[in-house]
Design a protein around this motif. Sequence first.
Motif, short mmCIF file in Angstrom:
data_model
loop_
_atom_site.label_atom_id
_atom_site.label_comp_id
_atom_site.label_asym_id
_atom_site.label_seq_id
_atom_site.Cartn_x
_atom_site.Cartn_y
_atom_site.Cartn_z
N UNK A 273 7.19 0.05 -0.46
CA UNK A 273 6.18 -0.49 0.44
C UNK A 273 5.57 0.64 1.26
N UNK A 274 4.31 0.49 1.61
CA UNK A 274 3.65 1.49 2.46
C UNK A 274 4.27 1.46 3.85
N UNK A 275 4.20 2.59 4.54
CA UNK A 275 4.81 2.68 5.86
C UNK A 275 4.21 1.66 6.83
N UNK A 276 2.91 1.38 6.69
CA UNK A 276 2.27 0.41 7.58
C UNK A 276 2.91 -0.96 7.42
N UNK A 277 3.20 -1.35 6.17
CA UNK A 277 3.83 -2.65 5.92
C UNK A 277 5.28 -2.65 6.41
N UNK A 278 5.96 -1.53 6.23
CA UNK A 278 7.36 -1.42 6.66
C UNK A 278 7.44 -1.48 8.18
N UNK A 279 6.51 -0.84 8.83
CA UNK A 279 6.53 -0.77 10.30
C UNK A 279 6.45 -2.17 10.91
N UNK A 280 5.69 -3.07 10.29
CA UNK A 280 5.56 -4.42 10.81
C UNK A 280 6.87 -5.20 10.70
N UNK A 528 24.32 -6.45 -6.91
CA UNK A 528 25.00 -7.74 -6.99
C UNK A 528 24.98 -8.49 -5.67
N UNK A 529 25.06 -7.78 -4.56
CA UNK A 529 25.02 -8.42 -3.25
C UNK A 529 23.64 -8.97 -2.95
N UNK A 530 22.61 -8.22 -3.32
CA UNK A 530 21.24 -8.66 -3.04
C UNK A 530 20.82 -9.82 -3.93
N UNK A 531 21.34 -9.86 -5.16
CA UNK A 531 20.96 -10.93 -6.09
C UNK A 531 21.83 -12.18 -5.94
N UNK A 532 22.85 -12.09 -5.12
CA UNK A 532 23.70 -13.25 -4.86
C UNK A 532 22.93 -14.26 -4.02
N UNK A 533 22.61 -15.40 -4.62
CA UNK A 533 21.81 -16.42 -3.92
C UNK A 533 22.65 -17.55 -3.35
N UNK A 611 13.49 6.98 4.57
CA UNK A 611 14.73 6.20 4.52
C UNK A 611 14.47 4.74 4.84
N UNK A 612 13.67 4.49 5.86
CA UNK A 612 13.36 3.11 6.23
C UNK A 612 12.48 2.44 5.16
N UNK A 613 11.55 3.18 4.57
CA UNK A 613 10.72 2.61 3.50
C UNK A 613 11.59 2.17 2.34
N UNK A 614 12.54 3.01 1.97
CA UNK A 614 13.42 2.66 0.85
C UNK A 614 14.25 1.42 1.18
N UNK A 615 14.87 1.41 2.35
CA UNK A 615 15.76 0.30 2.72
C UNK A 615 15.00 -1.02 2.77
N UNK A 616 13.87 -1.04 3.45
CA UNK A 616 13.10 -2.28 3.58
C UNK A 616 12.54 -2.71 2.22
N UNK A 617 12.11 -1.75 1.41
CA UNK A 617 11.57 -2.08 0.08
C UNK A 617 12.64 -2.70 -0.80
N UNK A 618 13.86 -2.20 -0.73
CA UNK A 618 14.96 -2.79 -1.50
C UNK A 618 15.26 -4.19 -1.01
N UNK A 619 15.31 -4.35 0.31
CA UNK A 619 15.61 -5.67 0.89
C UNK A 619 14.54 -6.69 0.53
N UNK A 621 12.79 -6.65 -2.16
CA UNK A 621 12.70 -6.82 -3.61
C UNK A 621 11.59 -6.04 -4.27
N UNK A 622 10.97 -5.11 -3.54
CA UNK A 622 9.90 -4.31 -4.14
C UNK A 622 10.44 -3.34 -5.18
N UNK A 623 11.69 -2.95 -5.04
CA UNK A 623 12.32 -2.05 -6.00
C UNK A 623 13.78 -2.43 -6.13
N UNK A 624 14.31 -2.31 -7.33
CA UNK A 624 15.71 -2.65 -7.58
C UNK A 624 16.61 -1.57 -7.01
#
Length: 798
Positions: A273-280, A528-533, A611-619, A621-624
């Motif tokens: 995700x772009x930093x602007x989207x992550x910042x929000x 596995x933790x993120x895909x656990x619904x 670091x924050x872009x990666x973490x938020x993007x993973x959370x 679902x933008x990237x596995x």
Amino acid sequence: MCLTHKARMRVRDDLATMFCKRVALKIKKAKVELEEIRLAEREIVEALIGNYRTVLKNIDEGGPARAALEKAAAMTAEVRAALDGLDEQAPAEEVARRLEGRVSPAVLALARAQAVQAGGFGAVTKAVEGFGGFARQYEQIEKVSAHHGNFWEVLLYGQIGRDRAVMFDLAEKLEFTATSEDGRVLDALAHARRHQAARGEYISALGEDGRAVDTSFATQNWQKAVADKTRPGQFVRKHFEAMVFTALAEELRTGDVAVVGSEEYADWSTQLLAWEAVKEKLASYLVEVGLCEEGEAGEFDAAFFRRQLEDKLRNAAAAADAGYPDNEGLVIDTETGIPSLKAYRAEGQRPSAKRLEEEIKARMPERSLMGILARTAYWVEWWRRFGPASGNEPKLQDPFGRYVITTFVKGTNMGPYEAARHIPGVSGHELAYTANRHFSLVLLNEAIADLVNAHARLDISQAWGDGTAVAADGTHMDTYLDNLLAETSVRYGKPGGIAYHHVSDTYIALFTHFIPCGVWEAVYIIEGLLKNTSEVQPTTVHADTQGQSQPVFALAHLLGFDLMPRIRNWKGMTFYRPLKQTEYVHIDALFGEVGKNVIDFDLIESQFRHLMRVAVSVREGAISSSTLLKRLRSGSKKNATYAAFREVGRVIRTVQLLRYLTDAPLRRRVTAATNKVESFNRFSQWIGFGNRGVIADNDPVEQEKAMKFNALLTNAVIFHNALDIAEIVRQLLEEGWTIDPEDLAHISPYLTEHINRFGEYSTHELGIQPEAYDPKLDVDFTPLREQDLTASALGQAA
């Protein structure tokens, strides 16, 4: 169109994976060959010395080559004496006068001398040919050189051999792009492809622009292998090609080269995700995952994050240092810095717990797997998750029965046609069709989650845990050898794949993956933790030694998970200091030499946004997370994000290592959790008894489905066993037994003695609707939770 696009992406992923695995296999064989050379070195060296002695005898005094040279010299001496003094400008008449008109005899004498000289050289050549030829001698010399220089690189091309065309073909079918400004490997690949048709030993070292092809990306061994001092401006073709294939596979693995139109090998940085989207989203995200309190979110920036990590490491080290004198289980060698832990002796099972276990096992009613599936399908209605991909109602005469039977057949790993021989009223074609058209990975995950939720609502599950902790581990699964994506496991030493399970502290599997051998299991811990619904959402993750690496620790921390694996090789791990000048009274030897092994907090602070872009993007679902960790664990030297994840991971792993060494109850909890998932692995394999445990499908999607079918069936048995155990406990309470919750906590639902797996599989139980089950149990499990909280508090204090 979407399905076609997805299929093409999968094909590109598979091609890139096959290329990387093929190169890895060849490198492994080259290293094995090097080891064989080490073992056979004496024989090779003795043969080369013997060959060299023969050549010397040919050249030495009295040898045929020396005699021929002396005879040729004598034959030309007279002609040379007659022509002595002539310069290059002398006329032909003067030459004839000197030779007294005997020009033809003189020329004949020179020709004879040349023939004799050639014959002498021929004796040497003949001797070399007798040893297998010049190529064979050079090959043996290269092997000896490879051994003495640990030089497996020069052996690689010999392993590539007939696969050369396949390697070039794979490289041609895929479109590569560099993910940074460094395109040296792709430039070298283009150069190799331009000379693909060459069959000579050497190719030009100059590119199309006339400049030398840059090979500085390669190791010193490769630089030596591709260069020949006697051939400046040229590459040794075979070694150059092997070097390029190796470098390309490595950069695909690290993510420094991406495959256009791929998913797994795409440029992962473009998926963030772009930093602007992550910042929000950042403020709410930080509070949600526990990185800060609600009132701190506004001031959480790079400097705040740095201070937080610095404090975390300082506090953990200070607590470990202060508590060391009272820590009877830990001993640190002051000279070597190597810690050792005293072995913990378990007290063993209490007599009351053993008596309760024996009574429960004796009273467990006899069950069949088909009956267990049918009853859980009536109770939980997990079967309603399945149906055709269109979403329409299934056009099956009895969808309930068909789905239960299909789950039984696939969950036990029986082939549909083999199963049809033992199940009346159904054909192999019908079972195969239903499994292919009505079951998908998504639907199987939903059905598994239904059983997990139902299990969590049982009072008896509180005897085993509260669902806040999960253990992840893999077990080897055999596949057929003709699977292009299969390879030999480094951990298990045989081909196949790995069934990777996330098992709750309540014994039930939350999520299951099928991952190929050769992939580090740790990259799937977070996925596995993120895909656990399910409703069970653990925050503490335990794993075996395979389940930890620095980037995994970093990502787990950023996503709010407390990763605490069982670390068997902790003695060889590096502990990192917060500052160069930091020293400790009791545990300083753990950190090595003062001034070294220091965290680069400046780098962490500078990469805060990434670091924050990666973490938020993973959370989001933008990237596995598995795709990300496959790249971040690979040691890319071109990726600043990898370096930042490595530093954060060093902080968190050091903190967790200090906790592990200083907290004995924590070590016991970690061991108990990993033992639980290992027991699940054995239990699920006991249930998946068909086809001798070999996965018959070669399609990765079908292999994944096979694992999820097995997890669904296994969870159904666990749920049903839990209900049977609870019913027996009610009977015992009515009979006047006093049930201690701690005794009940030792009763595992992985019971098998009462289950009938074999024989003719009757389907009559499919038509028997059971009575509603009772989730309640009149046992107070509060003392178990209080024990866990006390142990956790003591661990945090330490």
